[in-house]
Enzyme design. Structure first.
Site, PDB file in Angstrom:
ATOM      1  N   ASP A 294       6.996   6.171   3.991  1.00  0.00           N
ATOM      2  CA  ASP A 294       6.621   5.424   5.187  1.00  0.00           C
ATOM      3  C   ASP A 294       5.120   5.215   5.276  1.00  0.00           C
ATOM      4  O   ASP A 294       4.637   4.111   5.541  1.00  0.00           O
ATOM      5  CB  ASP A 294       7.118   6.153   6.434  1.00  0.00           C
ATOM      6  CG  ASP A 294       8.633   6.240   6.499  1.00  0.00           C
ATOM      7  OD1 ASP A 294       9.308   5.649   5.627  1.00  0.00           O
ATOM      8  OD2 ASP A 294       9.149   6.907   7.411  1.00  0.00           O
TER       9      ASP A 294
ATOM     10  N   SER B  94       7.988   3.784  13.150  1.00  0.00           N
ATOM     11  CA  SER B  94       6.949   3.680  14.175  1.00  0.00           C
ATOM     12  C   SER B  94       5.955   4.822  14.070  1.00  0.00           C
ATOM     13  O   SER B  94       4.766   4.650  14.377  1.00  0.00           O
ATOM     14  CB  SER B  94       7.592   3.665  15.564  1.00  0.00           C
ATOM     15  OG  SER B  94       8.356   4.840  15.791  1.00  0.00           O
TER      16      SER B  94
END
Length: 388
Positions: A174, A131
C-alpha cells in the site's frame, strides 16, 4: 479534482490554525490492487495501481513545540507536544497514523519542526482502497515540508508506522504504490527486493471498484492470524526444504509435498499465497498481450482462492463477484484489499460500464438493502507536492 482538494486543505489550515505563513500541500493516492492479495508480507509479488482518489495534507510552520493535526473529513483535531512523541502509544484515534509517522521520522534522525497540518481525503475509509497508507505518506511529506528523503525509505517508514505504532502487521504494497504509482500503468512490485516494473494495461478496459459498504469486525484480528499462519507454513515446509525463508521461496508443488506436516488451514493459506504469486506473474504476461479474457479468468481464480483457501471474503463480496461475473461485458471480478468486506475490483468493457453499475446496484439493493458505491479507477501518479 486535485486543484479543488488542494484548495480545500489550504483553506482548512488557515481557518483552523490561522496559518499566515507559507502553506504547502502534499498528495498521496490510495490504491486498488489488481491481483496479488496477501502476498506482500510473504515477500511475493503484487500488481496494484495508484488511484486518482487521494489524501491531501496542507502543512504550515507552527509554534510552541507542537504538532497540531486537523481532519477536514471528520472535523476533528488533535495536538501533541513534539518532545513527547517518541514515547507515545496509540490511542485508537485517526491521528495515530500521522503520529506513528512522526515517530519514524524522528527515529531516522529528522528533526520534527513545530507544524500545523490539515488533511482531507477522497479515499473512502474501510473500503480496502488503502486510506491509511494515503494518510501516512501525505502526512510524512507534510512533516518533511520539502526536505529530501529516499522514496523507498518513505514507503518503508510509513509501513513501520502502521506496524509498530498502529499495530497492524501490513506488508509494503500500500505504501509503496502510493509513492511509486505511475499514470496509466499498474506496477508489479517485488516485495522482497522492493523494486518494481511498470505494467501497461490494455486500453479497451475500464477498472471499476465496487464498495460493498460492509466491513466485518473480524478483519483486523483475522489479518494478524493469517500472518501467523503463513509463518507456521514456512516453519513446516523448512523441515523438508531447509533453504526456504518465506513463502516467496515456495512453489505450489512444494506445498503439496509437505501437506502432511501442516494443519489443514495452514496448508490452504500456503496454497493461496503460492498460487497467487503465480497468478500475478501470469497476469503480467497476458496483460502485455492484451488478452482480457485470460486476465478475467485469473481475476476469478484469485477470488476463489481468497474465498476458499485464505478465507478472507464475505457473503456480500462473494455476491458482488458472482453477480458481476455473470454479466455481459465483464471480463473478471475479484475482492481487493485485506478482506472481510470492502471493495471488489472489476474489469469491464468501457461501453458496458453504465449497464454494469445499474445491474449491480439493483441486485445489491434487492439482496442487502444497500446501495453500493462505484469508483472508476484511473491509474495515477504517486505521491508528491501540489504546487498549483
Amino acid at each position: 479534482m486535485v486543484v479543488s482538494q488542494a484548495s480545500t486543505v489550504r483553506q482548512a489550515i488557515r481557518d483552523k490554525f490561522g496559518a499566515a505563513g507559507e502553506v504547502r500541500v502534499f498528495r498521496a493516492p490510495g490504491r486498488v490492487n489488481l491481483i496479488g492479495e496477501h502476498t506482500d508480507y510473504n515477500l511475493g509479488y503484487v500488481l496494484p495501481i495508484a488511484m486518482d482518489l487521494a489524501c491531501f495534507s496542507a502543512a504550515a510552520p507552527g509554534s510552541g513545540g507542537k504538532l497540531r493535526l486537523h481532519s477536514v473529513n471528520l472535523d476533528d483535531s488533535a495536538e501533541y507536544t513534539i518532545a513527547d512523541i517518541p514515547g507515545l502509544k496509540k490511542c485508537g484515534h485517526w491521528s495515530d497514523y500521522p503520529v506513528g509517522v512522526a515517530q519514524q521520522l524522528m527515529k531516522l534522525g529528522f528533526e520534527l519542526q513545530p507544524m500545523d497540518i490539515a488533511v482531507s481525503s477522497t479515499v473512502p475509509v474501510g473500503s480496502g482502497l488503502s486510506s491509511s497508507a494515503a494518510l501516512e505518506i501525505s502526512s510524512a511529506l507534510a512533516m518533511l515540508f520539502g526536505r529530501e528523503i529516499d522514496r523507498t525509505e518513505l514507503a518503508q517508514l510509513a509501513r513501520r508506522a502502521e506496524r509498530e505504532f498502529v499495530g497492524v502487521p501490513v506488508g509494503i504494497m500500500d505504501q509503496y504504490v502510493s509513492v511509486f504509482g505511475e499514470t496509466g500503468k499498474a506496477i508489479r512490485i517485488d516485495c522482497r527486493s522492493l523494486t518494481y516494473e511498470a505494467v501497461p494495461l490494455p486500453p479497451p478496459v475500464s477498472i471499476v471498484a465496487v464498495n460493498s459498504l460492509v466491513k466485518h469486525e473480524l478483519g483486523s484480528s483475522a489479518y494478524a492470524t493469517r500472518v501467523k499462519e503463513c509463518a507456521e507454513a514456512v516453519t513446516a515446509i523448512q523441515q523438508t526444504f531447509p533453504g526456504v525463508e518465506s513463502l516467496r521461496d515456495v512453489s505450489p508443488d512444494m506445498v503439496d509435498r509437505t501437506r502432511q506436516s501442516m494443519a489443514d488451514n495452514v496448508f490452504r493459506r500456503a496454497r493461496h499465497v503460492t498460487t497467487e504469486n503465480e497468478r500475478v506473474v501470469a497476469f503480467t504476461g497476458v496483460a502485455a498481450q492484451g488478452d482480457l479474457l485470460a486476465m478475467g479468468r485469473l481475476f476469478l481464480a484469485s477470488h476463489r482462492s481468497m474465498q476458499q483457501d485464505y478465507e478472507i471474503s464475505a457473503e456480500e463480496i462473494d455476491f458482488l463477484v458472482d453477480t458481476a461475473s455473470a454479466l455481459s461485458g465483464v471480463y473478471g471480478a475479484r475482492m481487493t484489499g485485506g478482506g472481510f468486506g470492502g471493495c471488489t475490483v472489476n474489469l469491464v468493457s468501457p461501453n458496458r460500464v453504465n449497464a454494469f453499475r445499474q445491474h449491480i446496484t439493483a441486485a445489491y439493493e434487492r439482496r442487502y438493502n444497500l446501495t453500493p458505491v462505484f469508483y472508476e479507477c484511473i491509474p495515477a501518479e504517486g505521491a508528491g507536492e501540489i504546487r498549483s
